[in-house]
Design a protein around this motif. Structure first.
Motif, PDB file in Angstrom:
ATOM      1  N   SER A  49       0.969  -1.287   0.018  1.00 59.57           N
ATOM      2  CA  SER A  49       0.043   0.013  -0.049  1.00 59.57           C
ATOM      3  C   SER A  49       0.962   1.335   0.013  1.00 59.57           C
ATOM      4  CB  SER A  49      -0.977   0.108   1.058  1.00 59.57           C
ATOM      5  OG  SER A  49      -1.781  -1.113   1.084  1.00 59.57           O
ATOM      6  N   GLU A  50       2.169   1.156   0.677  1.00 62.49           N
ATOM      7  CA  GLU A  50       2.946   2.459   0.810  1.00 62.49           C
ATOM      8  C   GLU A  50       3.520   2.639  -0.646  1.00 62.49           C
ATOM      9  OE1 GLU A  50       4.036   2.449   5.468  1.00 62.49           O
ATOM     10  OE2 GLU A  50       5.177   1.115   4.064  1.00 62.49           O
ATOM     11  N   ILE A  51       3.795   1.476  -1.234  1.00 61.99           N
ATOM     12  CA  ILE A  51       4.450   1.546  -2.531  1.00 61.99           C
ATOM     13  C   ILE A  51       3.559   2.094  -3.529  1.00 61.99           C
ATOM     14  CG2 ILE A  51       5.571   0.493  -4.331  1.00 61.99           C
ATOM     15  CD1 ILE A  51       6.938  -1.264  -2.158  1.00 61.99           C
ATOM     16  N   ILE A  52       2.455   1.755  -3.527  1.00 58.75           N
ATOM     17  CA  ILE A  52       1.295   2.405  -4.197  1.00 58.75           C
ATOM     18  C   ILE A  52       1.301   3.850  -4.065  1.00 58.75           C
ATOM     19  CG2 ILE A  52      -0.921   2.160  -5.173  1.00 58.75           C
ATOM     20  CD1 ILE A  52      -0.539  -1.022  -4.639  1.00 58.75           C
ATOM     21  N   ASN A  53       0.927   4.065  -2.628  1.00 61.62           N
ATOM     22  CA  ASN A  53       0.902   5.659  -2.426  1.00 61.62           C
ATOM     23  C   ASN A  53       2.086   6.381  -2.970  1.00 61.62           C
ATOM     24  OD1 ASN A  53      -1.690   5.039  -1.361  1.00 61.62           O
ATOM     25  ND2 ASN A  53      -0.763   4.794   0.699  1.00 61.62           N
ATOM     26  N   LEU A  54       3.188   5.674  -3.100  1.00 62.98           N
ATOM     27  CA  LEU A  54       4.415   6.631  -3.517  1.00 62.98           C
ATOM     28  C   LEU A  54       4.631   6.734  -4.999  1.00 62.98           C
ATOM     29  CD1 LEU A  54       7.066   7.973  -2.771  1.00 62.98           C
ATOM     30  CD2 LEU A  54       8.243   5.869  -3.048  1.00 62.98           C
ATOM     31  N   LEU A  55       4.311   5.433  -5.630  1.00 65.81           N
ATOM     32  CA  LEU A  55       4.664   5.656  -7.089  1.00 65.81           C
ATOM     33  C   LEU A  55       3.360   5.416  -7.977  1.00 65.81           C
ATOM     34  CD1 LEU A  55       7.370   3.015  -6.892  1.00 65.81           C
ATOM     35  CD2 LEU A  55       7.607   5.307  -7.067  1.00 65.81           C
ATOM     36  N   ASN A  77      16.580   7.591 -12.628  1.00 72.39           N
ATOM     37  CA  ASN A  77      17.146   9.022 -12.792  1.00 72.39           C
ATOM     38  C   ASN A  77      16.438   9.854 -11.845  1.00 72.39           C
ATOM     39  OD1 ASN A  77      19.154   8.548 -14.889  1.00 72.39           O
ATOM     40  ND2 ASN A  77      17.467   8.141 -16.337  1.00 72.39           N
ATOM     41  N   ASP A  78      15.871   9.301 -10.730  1.00 69.23           N
ATOM     42  CA  ASP A  78      15.280  10.168  -9.821  1.00 69.23           C
ATOM     43  C   ASP A  78      15.599   9.760  -8.442  1.00 69.23           C
ATOM     44  OD1 ASP A  78      13.566  11.374  -7.993  1.00 69.23           O
ATOM     45  OD2 ASP A  78      11.605  11.483  -9.537  1.00 69.23           O
ATOM     46  N   ASP A  79      16.685  10.417  -7.950  1.00 72.59           N
ATOM     47  CA  ASP A  79      17.345  10.008  -6.881  1.00 72.59           C
ATOM     48  C   ASP A  79      16.455  10.276  -5.561  1.00 72.59           C
ATOM     49  OD1 ASP A  79      19.554   9.135  -7.962  1.00 72.59           O
ATOM     50  OD2 ASP A  79      20.825  11.040  -7.686  1.00 72.59           O
ATOM     51  N   THR A  80      15.570  11.265  -5.848  1.00 73.97           N
ATOM     52  CA  THR A  80      14.683  11.521  -4.604  1.00 73.97           C
ATOM     53  C   THR A  80      13.579  10.509  -4.398  1.00 73.97           C
ATOM     54  OG1 THR A  80      14.793  13.849  -4.677  1.00 73.97           O
ATOM     55  CG2 THR A  80      12.943  13.052  -3.621  1.00 73.97           C
ATOM     56  N   LEU A  81      13.188   9.977  -5.590  1.00 74.12           N
ATOM     57  CA  LEU A  81      12.091   9.050  -5.462  1.00 74.12           C
ATOM     58  C   LEU A  81      12.806   7.568  -4.950  1.00 74.12           C
ATOM     59  CD1 LEU A  81       9.042   8.963  -6.144  1.00 74.12           C
ATOM     60  CD2 LEU A  81       9.652   8.188  -8.345  1.00 74.12           C
ATOM     61  N   LEU A  82      13.960   7.298  -5.543  1.00 73.28           N
ATOM     62  CA  LEU A  82      14.476   6.146  -4.860  1.00 73.28           C
ATOM     63  C   LEU A  82      14.690   6.300  -3.694  1.00 73.28           C
ATOM     64  CD1 LEU A  82      16.077   3.522  -5.360  1.00 73.28           C
ATOM     65  CD2 LEU A  82      18.137   5.141  -5.993  1.00 73.28           C
ATOM     66  N   MET A  83      15.380   7.420  -2.990  1.00 70.62           N
ATOM     67  CA  MET A  83      15.545   7.392  -1.380  1.00 70.62           C
ATOM     68  C   MET A  83      13.954   7.115  -0.731  1.00 70.62           C
ATOM     69  SD  MET A  83      17.074  10.454   0.672  1.00 70.62           S
ATOM     70  CE  MET A  83      15.758  11.691   0.443  1.00 70.62           C
ATOM     71  N   LEU A  85      11.475   5.493  -1.785  1.00 70.36           N
ATOM     72  CA  LEU A  85      11.081   3.933  -1.915  1.00 70.36           C
ATOM     73  C   LEU A  85      12.026   3.149  -0.789  1.00 70.36           C
ATOM     74  CD1 LEU A  85       9.826   1.769  -3.374  1.00 70.36           C
ATOM     75  CD2 LEU A  85      11.238   1.800  -5.029  1.00 70.36           C
ATOM     76  N   ASN A  86      13.270   3.510  -1.034  1.00 64.87           N
ATOM     77  CA  ASN A  86      14.315   2.859   0.065  1.00 64.87           C
ATOM     78  C   ASN A  86      13.994   2.903   1.535  1.00 64.87           C
ATOM     79  OD1 ASN A  86      15.686   1.833  -2.096  1.00 64.87           O
ATOM     80  ND2 ASN A  86      17.252   2.997  -1.909  1.00 64.87           N
ATOM     81  N   THR A  87      13.381   4.220   1.842  1.00 63.67           N
ATOM     82  CA  THR A  87      12.925   4.374   3.171  1.00 63.67           C
ATOM     83  C   THR A  87      11.738   3.651   3.530  1.00 63.67           C
ATOM     84  OG1 THR A  87      11.804   6.374   2.688  1.00 63.67           O
ATOM     85  CG2 THR A  87      13.964   6.737   3.357  1.00 63.67           C
ATOM     86  N   LEU A  88      10.839   3.187   2.653  1.00 62.68           N
ATOM     87  CA  LEU A  88       9.747   1.922   2.850  1.00 62.68           C
ATOM     88  C   LEU A  88      10.305   0.543   2.968  1.00 62.68           C
ATOM     89  CD1 LEU A  88       7.239   3.468   0.161  1.00 62.68           C
ATOM     90  CD2 LEU A  88       7.366   3.970   2.587  1.00 62.68           C
ATOM     91  N   ILE A  89      11.258   0.227   1.746  1.00 62.93           N
ATOM     92  CA  ILE A  89      11.715  -1.092   1.818  1.00 62.93           C
ATOM     93  C   ILE A  89      12.529  -1.552   2.919  1.00 62.93           C
ATOM     94  CG2 ILE A  89      12.736  -2.671   0.323  1.00 62.93           C
ATOM     95  CD1 ILE A  89      11.314  -1.337  -2.257  1.00 62.93           C
ATOM     96  N   HIS A  90      13.624  -0.768   2.986  1.00 64.91           N
ATOM     97  CA  HIS A  90      14.820  -1.195   3.930  1.00 64.91           C
ATOM     98  C   HIS A  90      14.188  -1.621   5.436  1.00 64.91           C
ATOM     99  CE1 HIS A  90      17.696   0.856   0.944  1.00 64.91           C
ATOM    100  NE2 HIS A  90      17.587  -0.468   0.508  1.00 64.91           N
ATOM    101  N   PHE A 117      27.716  -1.106   2.319  1.00 63.50           N
ATOM    102  CA  PHE A 117      28.200  -0.145   2.440  1.00 63.50           C
ATOM    103  C   PHE A 117      27.432   1.276   2.290  1.00 63.50           C
ATOM    104  CE2 PHE A 117      32.083  -3.048   1.304  1.00 63.50           C
ATOM    105  CZ  PHE A 117      32.260  -3.418   2.694  1.00 63.50           C
ATOM    106  N   GLU A 118      26.945   1.120   1.381  1.00 63.87           N
ATOM    107  CA  GLU A 118      25.960   2.387   0.960  1.00 63.87           C
ATOM    108  C   GLU A 118      25.161   2.789   1.958  1.00 63.87           C
ATOM    109  OE1 GLU A 118      26.700   0.615  -3.177  1.00 63.87           O
ATOM    110  OE2 GLU A 118      26.738  -0.210  -0.887  1.00 63.87           O
ATOM    111  N   LEU A 119      24.737   1.882   2.797  1.00 63.40           N
ATOM    112  CA  LEU A 119      23.665   2.189   3.807  1.00 63.40           C
ATOM    113  C   LEU A 119      24.362   1.965   5.187  1.00 63.40           C
ATOM    114  CD1 LEU A 119      20.542   0.000   2.575  1.00 63.40           C
ATOM    115  CD2 LEU A 119      20.887   2.465   2.505  1.00 63.40           C
TER     116      LEU A 119
END
Length: 198
Positions: A49-55, A77-83, A85-90, A117-119
């Protein structure tokens, strides 16, 4: 029982999953973060539900399965959107991992994850292992595996942390240029070294 968490990582096409399978075959517990993430985005109804609300609704297909290619294209190519999404999945993957780790009986627990390492997940690990390979080999593997073009794979690699930076942070480095015998031997040496460190 004291448990030691070992982070296992590598860029796209490095073969970190192959190394993880070697480790698992030795009887150690391995958590496959990337595989579990792919399952969780389908199984966790709150996350869906959270992913659908976002994307938007297109994030899932008509059967209700995660539309991985569509999402990847949308966020590439959308780093903000990627971030976002990651805050939901991680956090969902983190919760799943912690539950999994609590029920393991192994002294050494391995966590395979592309973004160790990235996280800054290595901060929670006793040791970290980097699986790497020549870039040309990595590109060829991903082109064959995922049916992507050279430029598509190159773009993905350029968005990831450099191998040089990862190597600086890793405790162990395993080179995987295609020789499975060498890969198995390097994995065994790494495991033996872990035991000696304790």
């Amino acid at each position: 029982m004291m448990k030691y968490l070992i982070g296992l990582t590598g860029g796209i096409g490095s073969g970190k999953t192959t190394v993880a399978k070697f480790i698992e075959a030795k009887g150690f517990a391995v958590y496959y973060s990337d595989i579990r993430a792919k399952e969780i985005v389908n199984d966790n109804s709150i996350l869906k539900s959270e992913i659908i609300n976002l994307l938007g609704d297109e994030a899932y297909d008509e059967e209700g399965s995660y539309n991985r290619k569509w999402v990847a294209d949308k966020i590439f190519n959308d780093d903000t959107l990627l971030m976002k999404l990651n805050t939901l999945i991680h956090p969902a993957v983190k919760e799943d991992f912690e539950h999994w780790m609590n029920i393991q009986q192994s002294k050494f627990i391995f966590k395979e994850t592309a973004l160790l390492f990235e996280l800054n997940l290595d901060k929670n690990c006793y040791k970290s292992v980097l699986v790497t390979a020549d870039e040309s080999i990595r590109i060829a593997r991903v082109m064959e595996r995922d049916h992507k073009t050279y430029s598509q794979v190159k773009d993905i690699i350029q968005k990831q942390m450099s191998e040089e930076e990862k190597a600086k942070r890793a405790n162990y480095i395993i080179y995987n240029n295609g020789d499975l015998e060498s890969l198995s031997m390097q994995t065994n040496v790494m495991l033996e070294s872990l035991f000696k460190d304790l």
